[in-house]
Scaffold this active site. Structure first.
Site, PDB file in Angstrom:
ATOM      1  N   LYS A  50       4.822 -45.311  56.016  1.00  0.00           N
ATOM      2  CA  LYS A  50       5.339 -44.168  56.787  1.00  0.00           C
ATOM      3  C   LYS A  50       5.030 -44.330  58.278  1.00  0.00           C
ATOM      4  O   LYS A  50       5.875 -44.059  59.116  1.00  0.00           O
ATOM      5  CB  LYS A  50       4.774 -42.869  56.221  1.00  0.00           C
ATOM      6  CG  LYS A  50       5.367 -42.556  54.842  1.00  0.00           C
ATOM      7  CD  LYS A  50       5.054 -41.167  54.369  1.00  0.00           C
ATOM      8  CE  LYS A  50       3.819 -41.113  53.510  1.00  0.00           C
ATOM      9  NZ  LYS A  50       3.874 -41.925  52.274  1.00  0.00           N
ATOM     10  N   SER A  51       3.819 -44.771  58.593  1.00  0.00           N
ATOM     11  CA  SER A  51       3.465 -44.948  60.014  1.00  0.00           C
ATOM     12  C   SER A  51       4.433 -45.913  60.687  1.00  0.00           C
ATOM     13  O   SER A  51       4.894 -45.676  61.807  1.00  0.00           O
ATOM     14  CB  SER A  51       2.058 -45.546  60.141  1.00  0.00           C
ATOM     15  OG  SER A  51       1.097 -44.576  59.933  1.00  0.00           O
TER      16      SER A  51
ATOM     17  N   ARG B 286       7.534 -45.338  63.754  1.00  0.00           N
ATOM     18  CA  ARG B 286       7.589 -46.145  64.978  1.00  0.00           C
ATOM     19  C   ARG B 286       8.898 -46.922  65.048  1.00  0.00           C
ATOM     20  O   ARG B 286       9.500 -47.055  66.124  1.00  0.00           O
ATOM     21  CB  ARG B 286       6.382 -47.095  65.016  1.00  0.00           C
ATOM     22  CG  ARG B 286       5.083 -46.316  65.338  1.00  0.00           C
ATOM     23  CD  ARG B 286       3.867 -47.033  64.834  1.00  0.00           C
ATOM     24  NE  ARG B 286       2.626 -46.408  65.254  1.00  0.00           N
ATOM     25  CZ  ARG B 286       2.041 -45.374  64.644  1.00  0.00           C
ATOM     26  NH1 ARG B 286       2.616 -44.797  63.586  1.00  0.00           N
ATOM     27  NH2 ARG B 286       0.890 -44.883  65.079  1.00  0.00           N
TER      28      ARG B 286
ATOM     29  N   ASP C 159      -6.833 -41.806  55.906  1.00  0.00           N
ATOM     30  CA  ASP C 159      -5.951 -41.062  54.994  1.00  0.00           C
ATOM     31  C   ASP C 159      -6.321 -41.274  53.530  1.00  0.00           C
ATOM     32  O   ASP C 159      -5.829 -40.550  52.650  1.00  0.00           O
ATOM     33  CB  ASP C 159      -4.492 -41.473  55.224  1.00  0.00           C
ATOM     34  CG  ASP C 159      -3.978 -41.000  56.585  1.00  0.00           C
ATOM     35  OD1 ASP C 159      -4.553 -40.045  57.141  1.00  0.00           O
ATOM     36  OD2 ASP C 159      -3.012 -41.602  57.088  1.00  0.00           O
TER      37      ASP C 159
ATOM     38  N   ARG D 253      -1.602 -35.489  50.411  1.00  0.00           N
ATOM     39  CA  ARG D 253      -2.632 -36.444  49.968  1.00  0.00           C
ATOM     40  C   ARG D 253      -3.588 -35.803  48.960  1.00  0.00           C
ATOM     41  O   ARG D 253      -4.137 -36.495  48.103  1.00  0.00           O
ATOM     42  CB  ARG D 253      -3.394 -37.021  51.162  1.00  0.00           C
ATOM     43  CG  ARG D 253      -2.466 -37.754  52.101  1.00  0.00           C
ATOM     44  CD  ARG D 253      -3.082 -38.927  52.800  1.00  0.00           C
ATOM     45  NE  ARG D 253      -2.098 -39.494  53.715  1.00  0.00           N
ATOM     46  CZ  ARG D 253      -1.201 -40.414  53.385  1.00  0.00           C
ATOM     47  NH1 ARG D 253      -1.162 -40.923  52.175  1.00  0.00           N
ATOM     48  NH2 ARG D 253      -0.337 -40.861  54.267  1.00  0.00           N
TER      49      ARG D 253
HETATM   50  C1  S3P Z   1      -1.190 -41.941  61.847  1.00  0.00           C
HETATM   51  C2  S3P Z   1      -2.461 -41.927  62.332  1.00  0.00           C
HETATM   52  C3  S3P Z   1      -3.572 -41.230  61.673  1.00  0.00           C
HETATM   53  C4  S3P Z   1      -3.217 -40.839  60.241  1.00  0.00           C
HETATM   54  C5  S3P Z   1      -1.840 -40.281  60.112  1.00  0.00           C
HETATM   55  C6  S3P Z   1      -0.813 -41.280  60.590  1.00  0.00           C
HETATM   56  C7  S3P Z   1      -0.158 -42.681  62.607  1.00  0.00           C
HETATM   57  O1  S3P Z   1      -3.872 -40.063  62.401  1.00  0.00           O
HETATM   58  O2  S3P Z   1      -4.173 -39.902  59.749  1.00  0.00           O
HETATM   59  O3  S3P Z   1      -1.567 -39.945  58.768  1.00  0.00           O
HETATM   60  O4  S3P Z   1       0.920 -42.969  62.057  1.00  0.00           O
HETATM   61  O5  S3P Z   1      -0.405 -42.987  63.780  1.00  0.00           O
HETATM   62  P1  S3P Z   1      -4.895 -40.116  63.657  1.00  0.00           P
HETATM   63  O6  S3P Z   1      -4.460 -41.255  64.461  1.00  0.00           O
HETATM   64  O7  S3P Z   1      -4.749 -38.829  64.374  1.00  0.00           O
HETATM   65  O8  S3P Z   1      -6.239 -40.289  63.024  1.00  0.00           O
END
Ligand code: S3P
Length: 424
Positions: free
Chosen positions: A22-23, A27, A311, A385
């Protein structure tokens, strides 16, 4: 929606392909929208959060169309248009924080809104440094809605108090459209997908340990293949280790070093996890994992490993209830600012099914191994989660476990139950 989960008596067996990260999906669509030309994104996530990022890019005038269920073609000239309406980030903190960095330097005004949970999450962490760059952002005491009057931005050298990829990425995105060199330094390295993808798209970026710098850049369009999400794989890793007789293969798992804290922890706990067939795809490390049921012992999880598994901590808590001895999680106070207060929620809910777990200000302490009882109803606090972690707990409870609000899992990871059932 209530979901009942019963003990798995035969063990998990077989092989599954883990759905898209997902991250990286967030992007990919945002950066393709900022690039000049046609990008093709293969294996874009079906989760609701990346779909919120996609809808926002479209509302900003970008042409993005699916060729099939998960292949997304993005055509852009790299110039965003003023949106006609507020931009809805839904439940997604990543969308709101990264987009605020994109929107701060545009030649128009825009408003980012979110659902009830997102509207309670702290946004000062991005508003304050963006304001130092010259951004003008109005909020409700540091919370959404965020109304952003686009401005010319100037670079800053920012020492972030948090190891947060969302904060870092927000500022790097603002830095792509600012005068000068923007540098972000974090106390520990958080996930670096932004840096890797900006490099892959030929941005002017320099990485030096926990510091990263960018200058004004035009991104080049690319074909991007998105690997599987290790944060989604985490539920299968945990289940495979704690359900007796399990032996499973998880295919196409992203193995970026800034995300593999869970693998380090489970190996340290004695978990039988093997990495097979490692390769690099679109700038990211990827491989298959073989997981077998294991006799686990507790451990301490702290300091620099926390951002590498942030996470995964709810499902690691479930795992730790099945490990002999004490597991201590500390330095994880930011868990209280996620989709729910995950420290309070994990402790409250796991106690209901017989876990020996105690809350601390920045984590929790678990004494194992406990025979989990089940026979209770666990809350999900609108947090995907937690819903998925309780499902894993249900597989080792003596009595059926009822999960109230299980639909949150479906929103984030629609393939979750089907994949578990295919292994049962
Ligand atoms: C994410 C960064 C994390 C993570 C989130 C997704 C991202 O948060 O907990 O689920 O995609 O950059 P933080 O960077 O605020 O810790």
């Amino acid at each position: 929606m209530k979901k009942t989960v019963s003990k798995n008596l035969s063990g998990l067996k077989g092989s599954i392909t883990i759905p898209a990260d997902k991250s990286i999906s967030h992007r990919a669509v945002m950066f393709a929208s900022l690039a000049n030309g046609k990008s093709v994104i293969k294996n874009f996530s079906k989760g609701q959060d990346p779909r919120s990022s996609l809808e926002i890019c479209k509302a900003l005038g970008v042409d993005a169309q699916f060729l099939d269920e998960t292949t997304l073609v993005v055509n852009s000239d790299g110039v965003l248009q003023a949106p006609a309406q507020p931009l809805d980030c839904g439940n997604s903190g990543t969308t709101m924080r990264l987009m605020s960095g994109v929107l701060a330097g545009q030649g128009f005004s825009s408003t980012l809104i979110g659902d009830e949970s997102l509207s309670k999450r702290p946004m000062k962490r991005v508003i304050e440094p963006l304001t130092l760059m010259g951004a003008q952002i109005a909020s409700v005491d540091g919370h959404a809605p965020l109304t952003i009057a686009g401005q010319n931005l100037s670079a800053i050298n920012y020492e972030s108090p948090l190891a947060s990829a969302q904060v870092k990425s927000c500022l790097l995105l603002a830095g792509l459209n600012a005068d000068g060199v923007t540098t972000v330094t974090e106390p520990y390295l958080s996930r670096n997908h932004t840096e890797l993808m900006l490099k892959f798209m030929n941005a002017d970026i320099k990485i030096d340990g926990c510091s990263v710098s960018v200058s004004r850049s035009t991104l080049e369009p690319r074909e991007i293949s998105i690997c599987g999400d290790i944060s989604s794989a985490a539920y299968f890793i945990a289940a495979g280790l704690i359900v007796p007789n399990s032996d499973i293969i998880l295919k196409n798992v992203g193995l970026n070093q800034t995300r593999t804290g869970i693998l380090d922890v489970v190996k340290f706990m004695g978990g039988d996890v093997e990495i097979l067939d490692k390769k690099n795809v679109s700038g990211e490390d990827v491989g298959d994992l073989r997981i077998r049921y294991s006799d686990l012992t507790g451990c301490t999880i702290e300091d620099g490993i926390i951002p590498r598994l942030i996470d995964e901590l709810p499902v690691i808590a479930v795992l730790a209830t099945q490990a002999r001895g004490t597991t201590i999680v500390r330095d994880a106070g930011d868990l209280r600012n996620k989709e729910s207060d995950r420290i309070k929620a994990v402790v409250t809910e796991l106690k209901k099914i017989g876990a020996d777990i105690h809350e601390t200000s920045d984590g929790f302490i678990i004494n194992g191994k406990s025979q989990l009882t089940g026979g209770a109803e666990l809350e999900t606090y609108h947090d995907h989660r937690l819903a998925m972690s309780w499902y894993v707990a249900g597989l080792v409870c003596d009595n059926p476990l009822v999960i109230d609000g299980f639909e949150w899992a479906g929103i984030s990871f629609p393939e979750f139950v089907g994949l578990f059932e295919s292994l049962s």
